[in-house]
Write a protein that holds these residues in place. Structure first.
Motif, PDB file in Angstrom:
ATOM      1  N   ALA A  92       4.014 -37.604 -41.243  1.00 11.97           N
ATOM      2  CA  ALA A  92       2.692 -37.144 -40.816  1.00 11.97           C
ATOM      3  C   ALA A  92       1.977 -36.343 -41.894  1.00 11.97           C
ATOM      4  O   ALA A  92       0.750 -36.184 -41.836  1.00 11.97           O
ATOM      5  CB  ALA A  92       2.824 -36.309 -39.544  1.00 11.97           C
ATOM      6  N   ASN A  93       2.723 -35.856 -42.870  1.00 11.96           N
ATOM      7  CA  ASN A  93       2.138 -35.037 -43.935  1.00 11.96           C
ATOM      8  C   ASN A  93       2.136 -35.738 -45.290  1.00 11.96           C
ATOM      9  O   ASN A  93       1.708 -35.144 -46.285  1.00 11.96           O
ATOM     10  CB  ASN A  93       2.888 -33.713 -44.050  1.00 11.96           C
ATOM     11  N   ASP A  94       2.577 -36.996 -45.322  1.00 17.24           N
ATOM     12  CA  ASP A  94       2.704 -37.725 -46.586  1.00 17.24           C
ATOM     13  C   ASP A  94       1.402 -38.460 -46.906  1.00 17.24           C
ATOM     14  O   ASP A  94       0.973 -39.336 -46.166  1.00 17.24           O
ATOM     15  CB  ASP A  94       3.857 -38.730 -46.482  1.00 17.24           C
ATOM     16  N   GLU A  95       0.776 -38.094 -48.024  1.00 12.25           N
ATOM     17  CA  GLU A  95      -0.482 -38.733 -48.420  1.00 12.25           C
ATOM     18  C   GLU A  95      -0.269 -39.994 -49.253  1.00 12.25           C
ATOM     19  O   GLU A  95      -1.221 -40.700 -49.547  1.00 12.25           O
ATOM     20  CB  GLU A  95      -1.344 -37.744 -49.205  1.00 12.25           C
ATOM     21  N   ALA A  96       0.975 -40.273 -49.624  1.00 14.66           N
ATOM     22  CA  ALA A  96       1.255 -41.462 -50.436  1.00 14.66           C
ATOM     23  C   ALA A  96       0.939 -42.721 -49.642  1.00 14.66           C
ATOM     24  O   ALA A  96       1.202 -42.807 -48.442  1.00 14.66           O
ATOM     25  CB  ALA A  96       2.719 -41.475 -50.869  1.00 14.66           C
ATOM     26  N   GLY A  97       0.360 -43.686 -50.314  1.00 14.39           N
ATOM     27  CA  GLY A  97       0.024 -44.955 -49.661  1.00 14.39           C
ATOM     28  C   GLY A  97      -1.326 -44.923 -48.991  1.00 14.39           C
ATOM     29  O   GLY A  97      -2.163 -45.785 -49.228  1.00 14.39           O
ATOM     30  N   ALA A  98      -1.561 -43.912 -48.182  1.00 14.42           N
ATOM     31  CA  ALA A  98      -2.843 -43.735 -47.499  1.00 14.42           C
ATOM     32  C   ALA A  98      -2.823 -42.362 -46.844  1.00 14.42           C
ATOM     33  O   ALA A  98      -1.947 -42.092 -46.027  1.00 14.42           O
ATOM     34  CB  ALA A  98      -3.064 -44.824 -46.448  1.00 14.42           C
ATOM     35  N   PRO A  99      -3.744 -41.479 -47.203  1.00  9.07           N
ATOM     36  CA  PRO A  99      -3.765 -40.137 -46.608  1.00  9.07           C
ATOM     37  C   PRO A  99      -3.939 -40.211 -45.089  1.00  9.07           C
ATOM     38  O   PRO A  99      -4.867 -40.856 -44.606  1.00  9.07           O
ATOM     39  CB  PRO A  99      -4.977 -39.470 -47.274  1.00  9.07           C
ATOM     40  N   PRO A 100      -3.055 -39.566 -44.321  1.00  6.45           N
ATOM     41  CA  PRO A 100      -3.116 -39.668 -42.857  1.00  6.45           C
ATOM     42  C   PRO A 100      -4.096 -38.709 -42.205  1.00  6.45           C
ATOM     43  O   PRO A 100      -3.986 -38.434 -41.016  1.00  6.45           O
ATOM     44  CB  PRO A 100      -1.678 -39.335 -42.443  1.00  6.45           C
ATOM     45  N   GLY A 101      -5.041 -38.191 -42.976  1.00  2.75           N
ATOM     46  CA  GLY A 101      -6.009 -37.260 -42.411  1.00  2.75           C
ATOM     47  C   GLY A 101      -5.491 -35.836 -42.413  1.00  2.75           C
ATOM     48  O   GLY A 101      -4.427 -35.536 -42.960  1.00  2.75           O
ATOM     49  N   ASP A 102      -6.233 -34.966 -41.798  1.00  4.76           N
ATOM     50  CA  ASP A 102      -5.868 -33.550 -41.734  1.00  4.76           C
ATOM     51  C   ASP A 102      -4.732 -33.365 -40.730  1.00  4.76           C
ATOM     52  O   ASP A 102      -4.925 -33.581 -39.525  1.00  4.76           O
ATOM     53  CB  ASP A 102      -7.095 -32.740 -41.304  1.00  4.76           C
ATOM     54  N   PRO A 103      -3.541 -32.945 -41.196  1.00  3.62           N
ATOM     55  CA  PRO A 103      -2.404 -32.819 -40.284  1.00  3.62           C
ATOM     56  C   PRO A 103      -2.302 -31.452 -39.614  1.00  3.62           C
ATOM     57  O   PRO A 103      -1.274 -31.148 -38.999  1.00  3.62           O
ATOM     58  CB  PRO A 103      -1.213 -33.047 -41.220  1.00  3.62           C
ATOM     59  N   SER A 104      -3.335 -30.624 -39.712  1.00  5.31           N
ATOM     60  CA  SER A 104      -3.227 -29.242 -39.235  1.00  5.31           C
ATOM     61  C   SER A 104      -2.950 -29.164 -37.734  1.00  5.31           C
ATOM     62  O   SER A 104      -2.161 -28.315 -37.287  1.00  5.31           O
ATOM     63  CB  SER A 104      -4.488 -28.454 -39.602  1.00  5.31           C
ATOM     64  N   VAL A 105      -3.601 -30.015 -36.923  1.00  8.15           N
ATOM     65  CA  VAL A 105      -3.367 -29.993 -35.484  1.00  8.15           C
ATOM     66  C   VAL A 105      -1.937 -30.416 -35.179  1.00  8.15           C
ATOM     67  O   VAL A 105      -1.246 -29.800 -34.349  1.00  8.15           O
ATOM     68  CB  VAL A 105      -4.372 -30.917 -34.756  1.00  8.15           C
ATOM     69  N   PHE A 106      -1.483 -31.462 -35.851  1.00  5.04           N
ATOM     70  CA  PHE A 106      -0.106 -31.926 -35.677  1.00  5.04           C
ATOM     71  C   PHE A 106       0.877 -30.835 -36.074  1.00  5.04           C
ATOM     72  O   PHE A 106       1.836 -30.546 -35.336  1.00  5.04           O
ATOM     73  CB  PHE A 106       0.123 -33.187 -36.519  1.00  5.04           C
ATOM     74  N   ASN A 107       0.663 -30.229 -37.229  1.00  3.01           N
ATOM     75  CA  ASN A 107       1.584 -29.200 -37.711  1.00  3.01           C
ATOM     76  C   ASN A 107       1.614 -27.985 -36.794  1.00  3.01           C
ATOM     77  O   ASN A 107       2.682 -27.405 -36.534  1.00  3.01           O
ATOM     78  CB  ASN A 107       1.212 -28.782 -39.128  1.00  3.01           C
ATOM     79  N   ALA A 108       0.453 -27.590 -36.298  1.00  2.20           N
ATOM     80  CA  ALA A 108       0.399 -26.447 -35.377  1.00  2.20           C
ATOM     81  C   ALA A 108       1.163 -26.760 -34.096  1.00  2.20           C
ATOM     82  O   ALA A 108       1.909 -25.911 -33.573  1.00  2.20           O
ATOM     83  CB  ALA A 108      -1.049 -26.088 -35.075  1.00  2.20           C
ATOM     84  N   ALA A 109       0.972 -27.985 -33.578  1.00  3.02           N
ATOM     85  CA  ALA A 109       1.686 -28.386 -32.362  1.00  3.02           C
ATOM     86  C   ALA A 109       3.184 -28.452 -32.617  1.00  3.02           C
ATOM     87  O   ALA A 109       3.990 -28.034 -31.774  1.00  3.02           O
ATOM     88  CB  ALA A 109       1.164 -29.740 -31.880  1.00  3.02           C
ATOM     89  N   TRP A 110       3.560 -28.981 -33.771  1.00  9.89           N
ATOM     90  CA  TRP A 110       4.983 -29.091 -34.130  1.00  9.89           C
ATOM     91  C   TRP A 110       5.617 -27.696 -34.142  1.00  9.89           C
ATOM     92  O   TRP A 110       6.700 -27.497 -33.577  1.00  9.89           O
ATOM     93  CB  TRP A 110       5.112 -29.761 -35.489  1.00  9.89           C
ATOM     94  N   ASN A 111       4.948 -26.753 -34.751  1.00 10.92           N
ATOM     95  CA  ASN A 111       5.499 -25.395 -34.847  1.00 10.92           C
ATOM     96  C   ASN A 111       5.552 -24.719 -33.479  1.00 10.92           C
ATOM     97  O   ASN A 111       6.510 -24.004 -33.157  1.00 10.92           O
ATOM     98  CB  ASN A 111       4.656 -24.559 -35.808  1.00 10.92           C
ATOM     99  N   GLU A 112       4.522 -24.945 -32.677  1.00 13.71           N
ATOM    100  CA  GLU A 112       4.480 -24.309 -31.362  1.00 13.71           C
ATOM    101  C   GLU A 112       5.510 -24.910 -30.412  1.00 13.71           C
ATOM    102  O   GLU A 112       6.147 -24.200 -29.625  1.00 13.71           O
ATOM    103  CB  GLU A 112       3.077 -24.447 -30.770  1.00 13.71           C
ATOM    104  N   MET A 113       5.673 -26.234 -30.472  1.00 13.96           N
ATOM    105  CA  MET A 113       6.593 -26.913 -29.560  1.00 13.96           C
ATOM    106  C   MET A 113       8.046 -26.743 -29.981  1.00 13.96           C
ATOM    107  O   MET A 113       8.949 -26.805 -29.145  1.00 13.96           O
ATOM    108  CB  MET A 113       6.245 -28.408 -29.490  1.00 13.96           C
ATOM    109  N   GLY A 114       8.258 -26.549 -31.275  1.00 12.85           N
ATOM    110  CA  GLY A 114       9.622 -26.513 -31.794  1.00 12.85           C
ATOM    111  C   GLY A 114      10.054 -27.899 -32.223  1.00 12.85           C
ATOM    112  O   GLY A 114       9.587 -28.903 -31.685  1.00 12.85           O
ATOM    113  N   THR A 115      10.953 -27.942 -33.187  1.00 11.37           N
ATOM    114  CA  THR A 115      11.334 -29.218 -33.796  1.00 11.37           C
ATOM    115  C   THR A 115      11.855 -30.227 -32.788  1.00 11.37           C
ATOM    116  O   THR A 115      11.457 -31.399 -32.789  1.00 11.37           O
ATOM    117  CB  THR A 115      12.389 -28.986 -34.890  1.00 11.37           C
ATOM    118  N   GLU A 116      12.730 -29.807 -31.892  1.00 12.12           N
ATOM    119  CA  GLU A 116      13.351 -30.760 -30.963  1.00 12.12           C
ATOM    120  C   GLU A 116      12.331 -31.389 -30.032  1.00 12.12           C
ATOM    121  O   GLU A 116      12.288 -32.617 -29.858  1.00 12.12           O
ATOM    122  CB  GLU A 116      14.437 -30.054 -30.153  1.00 12.12           C
ATOM    123  N   VAL A 117      11.497 -30.567 -29.428  1.00 16.88           N
ATOM    124  CA  VAL A 117      10.495 -31.093 -28.485  1.00 16.88           C
ATOM    125  C   VAL A 117       9.435 -31.899 -29.220  1.00 16.88           C
ATOM    126  O   VAL A 117       9.047 -32.993 -28.777  1.00 16.88           O
ATOM    127  CB  VAL A 117       9.839 -29.938 -27.696  1.00 16.88           C
TER     128      VAL A 117
END
Length: 275
Positions: free
Chosen positions: A118-143
């Motif tokens: 989700a954070n890899d820009e190689a090949g094609a930038p996947p856009g701004d991952p800030s919402v994804f990253n914030a959710a990932w941190n809030e939910m925790g890795t497992e969830v």
């Protein structure tokens, strides 16, 4: 009735009764004098004929709708581009991610690999991952990993009776409870590019000021694709169908879909189309 109806003959609104509720939202009404008329405004959504997915797909603009002058201009640009860039060294190999999104790999991979995609820009930038990253941190890795896995699995291997473009729309609109926040159009499209690299161009947004698929179709081929936001032209359908149109128009001669996408991006920045 919610809206006052007045007899156009008597100019009287007493004793007006509903005779029939029409399918388009209007009503057939009758005054005590015996005169009947249709009252109200038609609901466009109700009055519009319902089309099957195949019918909608057949109505979608395609190569057949491109003016020959525009097509000739695009072919000239393609010849020029291939002379300049006859080969293409991809910025990233999809092999690792193809394994990641395989049936077995998706459920056994290290969650860090999902976050990295989700954070890899190689090949094609996947856009701004800030919402994804914030959710990932809030939910925790497992969830967060579970939500991401379910999102990707539904996109790639959802129910057979739900077409890919509609599964994509479900995830874009967030109607599925397992949709991973922030894992939207660009990331979902990049998943498709990885898994079906022969079909999907790494152009990850349908429309954007910088040049999405809709803008490329207009600037390179003079082809006007539908605006998103209507009931029938859902974004999920537009994403998939516009990809197939550009894939067909670009044609053969490219090393891979990354090469074809690079041509399309280059061509949209060239001189205006035919006069």
């Amino acid at each position: 009735m919610s809206v006052l109806a007045m007899c156009p003959l008597c100019a009287d609104d007493d004793d007006v009764e509903v005779v029939e509720d029409l399918s388009d939202g209007r009503q057939r009404v009758r005054h005590r004098c015996g005169y009947e008329w249709t009252h109200g405004a038609a609901d466009v959504a109700k009055s519009r004929p319902a089309y099957t997915l195949d019918e909608l797909r057949s109505r979608f603009p395609g190569p057949r709708d491109v003016d020959p002058k525009w097509l000739l201009r695009a072919e000239e640009l393609k010849a020029e581009y291939l002379q300049r860039e006859p080969g293409f060294d991809p910025a990233v190999s999809w092999t690792t991610y193809q394994q990641l999104f395989s049936t077995d790999g998706l459920w056994t991979c290290d969650p860090v690999d999902l976050w990295a995609f989700a954070n890899d820009e190689a090949g094609a930038p996947p856009g701004d991952p800030s919402v994804f990253n914030a959710a990932w941190n809030e939910m925790g890795t497992e969830v967060a990993a579970r939500y991401t896995r379910n999102t990707v699995d539904y996109l790639l291997r959802g129910p057979d009776d739900i077409p890919l473009e509609d599964r994509l729309q479900h995830l874009l609109s967030g109607t599925k409870p397992f949709s991973m926040p922030g894992f939207k159009e660009a990331m979902l499209t990049k998943v498709l590019c990885v898994v079906d690299a022969e079909r999907f161009l790494p152009i990850l947004e349908y429309t954007t000021e910088a040049g999405g698929k809709r803008e490329i179709a207009r600037l390179v081929y003079g082809l006007e694709l539908p605006a998103p936001g209507t009931v029938d032209w859902t974004l999920g359908r537009l994403v998939v169908w516009s990809n197939d149109v550009l894939h067909a128009l670009a044609g053969e001669g490219f090393a891979n879909q990354e090469h074809a996408a690079a041509f399309l991006r280059w061509a949209k920045d060239q001189a205006a189309g035919p006069s």
